[in-house]
Scaffold this motif. Sequence first.
Motif, PDB file in Angstrom:
ATOM      1  N   HIS A  84       0.116  13.239  -5.551  1.00 25.05           N
ATOM      2  CA  HIS A  84      -0.580  12.249  -4.717  1.00 25.05           C
ATOM      3  C   HIS A  84      -0.065  12.240  -3.269  1.00 25.05           C
ATOM      4  O   HIS A  84       1.115  11.962  -3.019  1.00 25.05           O
ATOM      5  N   GLU A 125      -5.932  21.879  -0.287  1.00 24.16           N
ATOM      6  CA  GLU A 125      -5.208  21.183   0.794  1.00 24.16           C
ATOM      7  C   GLU A 125      -4.189  22.089   1.488  1.00 24.16           C
ATOM      8  O   GLU A 125      -3.745  21.782   2.591  1.00 24.16           O
ATOM      9  N   ASN A 177     -11.243  18.473  -4.408  1.00 23.87           N
ATOM     10  CA  ASN A 177     -10.969  17.202  -5.098  1.00 23.87           C
ATOM     11  C   ASN A 177     -11.706  17.107  -6.426  1.00 23.87           C
ATOM     12  O   ASN A 177     -12.914  17.308  -6.486  1.00 23.87           O
ATOM     13  N   GLU A 186      -4.710   6.006  -8.932  1.00 21.63           N
ATOM     14  CA  GLU A 186      -4.159   5.929  -7.577  1.00 21.63           C
ATOM     15  C   GLU A 186      -5.036   6.774  -6.647  1.00 21.63           C
ATOM     16  O   GLU A 186      -4.980   6.629  -5.438  1.00 21.63           O
ATOM     17  N   LYS A 187      -5.857   7.658  -7.226  1.00 19.14           N
ATOM     18  CA  LYS A 187      -6.744   8.528  -6.454  1.00 19.14           C
ATOM     19  C   LYS A 187      -8.041   7.776  -6.162  1.00 19.14           C
ATOM     20  O   LYS A 187      -8.398   6.837  -6.879  1.00 19.14           O
ATOM     21  N   LEU A 188      -8.760   8.227  -5.131  1.00 21.81           N
ATOM     22  CA  LEU A 188      -9.883   7.442  -4.609  1.00 21.81           C
ATOM     23  C   LEU A 188     -10.839   6.910  -5.687  1.00 21.81           C
ATOM     24  O   LEU A 188     -11.041   5.690  -5.799  1.00 21.81           O
ATOM     25  N   LEU A 191      -9.301   4.654  -8.556  1.00 25.02           N
ATOM     26  CA  LEU A 191      -8.746   3.428  -7.964  1.00 25.02           C
ATOM     27  C   LEU A 191      -9.886   2.467  -7.627  1.00 25.02           C
ATOM     28  O   LEU A 191      -9.841   1.276  -7.966  1.00 25.02           O
ATOM     29  N   PRO A 203      -9.677  -0.414  -0.699  1.00 24.33           N
ATOM     30  CA  PRO A 203      -9.143  -0.103   0.638  1.00 24.33           C
ATOM     31  C   PRO A 203      -9.602   1.257   1.167  1.00 24.33           C
ATOM     32  O   PRO A 203      -9.142   2.296   0.717  1.00 24.33           O
ATOM     33  N   VAL A 204     -10.516   1.232   2.141  1.00 22.31           N
ATOM     34  CA  VAL A 204     -11.025   2.473   2.747  1.00 22.31           C
ATOM     35  C   VAL A 204     -10.174   2.800   3.970  1.00 22.31           C
ATOM     36  O   VAL A 204     -10.045   1.982   4.886  1.00 22.31           O
ATOM     37  N   TYR A 205      -9.583   3.988   3.984  1.00 16.92           N
ATOM     38  CA  TYR A 205      -8.712   4.363   5.104  1.00 16.92           C
ATOM     39  C   TYR A 205      -9.527   4.689   6.360  1.00 16.92           C
ATOM     40  O   TYR A 205     -10.546   5.403   6.285  1.00 16.92           O
ATOM     41  N   ARG A 212     -14.557  14.981   1.634  1.00 10.86           N
ATOM     42  CA  ARG A 212     -13.957  15.784   0.569  1.00 10.86           C
ATOM     43  C   ARG A 212     -15.085  16.475  -0.192  1.00 10.86           C
ATOM     44  O   ARG A 212     -16.220  16.005  -0.200  1.00 10.86           O
ATOM     45  N   ASN A 247     -16.003   9.595   2.498  1.00  8.87           N
ATOM     46  CA  ASN A 247     -15.434   8.553   1.627  1.00  8.87           C
ATOM     47  C   ASN A 247     -16.300   7.292   1.598  1.00  8.87           C
ATOM     48  O   ASN A 247     -16.435   6.634   0.564  1.00  8.87           O
ATOM     49  N   ARG A 271      -4.458   6.628   6.651  1.00  8.05           N
ATOM     50  CA  ARG A 271      -3.341   7.416   6.110  1.00  8.05           C
ATOM     51  C   ARG A 271      -2.727   8.211   7.265  1.00  8.05           C
ATOM     52  O   ARG A 271      -3.462   8.753   8.107  1.00  8.05           O
ATOM     53  N   HIS A 274      -3.962  12.034   8.280  1.00  8.10           N
ATOM     54  CA  HIS A 274      -5.097  12.155   7.342  1.00  8.10           C
ATOM     55  C   HIS A 274      -5.984  13.369   7.657  1.00  8.10           C
ATOM     56  O   HIS A 274      -6.621  13.421   8.708  1.00  8.10           O
ATOM     57  N   TYR A 331      -0.181  -0.464   0.043  1.00  9.70           N
ATOM     58  CA  TYR A 331      -1.289  -1.185   0.686  1.00  9.70           C
ATOM     59  C   TYR A 331      -0.843  -2.492   1.348  1.00  9.70           C
ATOM     60  O   TYR A 331      -1.655  -3.178   1.970  1.00  9.70           O
TER      61      TYR A 331
HETATM   62  P1  TYD Z   1      -7.281  11.060  -2.710  1.00  9.83           P
HETATM   63  O1  TYD Z   1      -8.050  10.716  -3.953  1.00  9.83           O
HETATM   64  O2  TYD Z   1      -5.914  10.493  -2.538  1.00  9.83           O
HETATM   65  O3  TYD Z   1      -7.283  12.656  -2.625  1.00  9.83           O
HETATM   66  P2  TYD Z   1      -6.778  13.636  -1.419  1.00  9.83           P
HETATM   67  O4  TYD Z   1      -5.981  12.859  -0.455  1.00  9.83           O
HETATM   68  O5  TYD Z   1      -5.952  14.605  -2.171  1.00  9.83           O
HETATM   69  O6  TYD Z   1      -8.042  14.203  -0.844  1.00  9.83           O
HETATM   70  O7  TYD Z   1      -8.136  10.623  -1.440  1.00  9.83           O
HETATM   71  C1  TYD Z   1      -9.468  11.094  -1.257  1.00  9.83           C
HETATM   72  C2  TYD Z   1      -9.947  10.548   0.073  1.00  9.83           C
HETATM   73  O8  TYD Z   1     -10.056   9.127  -0.029  1.00  9.83           O
HETATM   74  C3  TYD Z   1      -9.000  10.828   1.226  1.00  9.83           C
HETATM   75  O9  TYD Z   1      -9.756  11.090   2.407  1.00  9.83           O
HETATM   76  C4  TYD Z   1      -8.231   9.524   1.376  1.00  9.83           C
HETATM   77  C5  TYD Z   1      -9.243   8.478   0.953  1.00  9.83           C
HETATM   78  N1  TYD Z   1      -8.667   7.256   0.335  1.00  9.83           N
HETATM   79  C6  TYD Z   1      -8.983   5.987   0.847  1.00  9.83           C
HETATM   80  O10 TYD Z   1      -9.780   5.846   1.795  1.00  9.83           O
HETATM   81  N2  TYD Z   1      -8.408   4.884   0.266  1.00  9.83           N
HETATM   82  C7  TYD Z   1      -7.536   4.987  -0.764  1.00  9.83           C
HETATM   83  O11 TYD Z   1      -7.008   3.939  -1.235  1.00  9.83           O
HETATM   84  C8  TYD Z   1      -7.228   6.287  -1.293  1.00  9.83           C
HETATM   85  C9  TYD Z   1      -6.274   6.446  -2.438  1.00  9.83           C
HETATM   86  C10 TYD Z   1      -7.828   7.395  -0.716  1.00  9.83           C
END
Ligand code: TYD
Length: 335
Positions: A84, A125, A177, A186-188, A191, A203-205, A212, A247, A271, A274, A331
């Motif tokens: 992760h 990645e 992905n 814990e992955k998008l 989660l 939570p959208v980053y 992806r 996303n 992130r 990112h 978070y």
């Molecule tokens: P993730 O599932 O962690 O896979 P990776 O980072 O290996 O691609 O994340 C997928 C996408 O989603 C990535 O652009 C980060 C985003 N993300 C969020 O916006 N919020 C979150 O809480 C998480 C875990 C990921």
Amino acid sequence: MNVLVTGGAGFIGCNFVHLLLAERPDWRIVCLDALTYAGNLANLEAARDQANFRFVKGDICDAAVAGELMADIDAVVNFAAESHVDRSILGCQEFIRTNIQGTQVLLDAARRASVRRFVQVSTDEVYGSLGAEGRFTEQTPLAPNSPYSASKAAADMLVQAYHHTYGFATLITRCSNNYGPYQFPEKLIPLFVTNLLADKKVPVYGDGQNVRDWLHVSDHCRAVLCVLEQGPPGAVYNIGGNNERANIEITKKLIELLGKDESLMEFVPDRLGHDRRYAIDAGKIQRELGWEPRIDFAQGLKNTIQWYIDHEPWWQAIKSGDYRQYYQRQYGTAL
Ligand code: TYD
Ligand code: NAD
């Protein structure tokens, strides 16, 4: 065929074990997994009473364990990893240990035991981040950006060095992905699905525009099996579904499919470092090995949501204890 599957109690590894048991019933499978926070014996419940399946709890960094297990093994498929990105940003010591040192220990043990094939399950990645155009090919230079992807790239280089130096029959897969059943929440996608099912915010980053290239885990597992059985030693194969999504698009789709309100979507600080966009050119595995993805994204996403609805005790058990501490740290808010 006797296969050692490492990391088989995690998301992709357990799906691979289930695929082998269903489609290669005459193979013998040994699964080595340390059962870290991401490993879960419940993922292997259906496998554990099969006569041709054996589970061993152990660490891929432990040379004695690896050496002992290699005795009758024909092929190794290495899924075991810290996987992760966010956790690697919080601290990456375990990533260096498992992803790099663990791979080296397995390579040495496998080579000494004259194992015939070694498949390293890597990730897109390692290629870094794309702008608006283009896709990763196997010729794209490695340019990892996160501590996670840097550790995976280092492992890939070791694997290739073992092929070049010793003529050891290694193969590398680099997949985009994954989503599907048994993915740790814990992955998008898992989660967000599990938070939405509990009417919690997602939570959208950043601006949510990171892209992806999503592939169903069963398509990834079939691709790894193709590479294991047919790939020429030393080869690298990209694996992807030609399925790019921002996303924010995924988030809105999950909210719609679950009948929830968009007020549950929350933009949070981005992130660190990112990666903006990943996209895979999977032409090589399609041309050379005849692999094609089978699962359409719309249907795969619906089935995945249904799996999480049907397996609430599975994810509720995970989203307690240590997971809550991780959530607070990542978070800045309680789950
Ligand atoms: P993730 O599932 O962690 O896979 P990776 O980072 O290996 O691609 O994340 C997928 C996408 O989603 C990535 O652009 C980060 C985003 N993300 C969020 O916006 N919020 C979150 O809480 C998480 C875990 C990921
Ligand atoms: P995961 O985190 O769900 O599972 C990892 C498994 O490895 C767990 O069962 C864990 O207990 C085990 N493990 C960790 N450290 C270990 C150690 N030192 N010794 C033995 N076992 C150990 O990961 P995943 O999503 O199933 O990913 C599997 C592999 O696929 C990883 O190598 C990852 O880099 C790669 N990959 C993942 C994705 C994705 O979207 N999840 C995409 C491409 C590639």
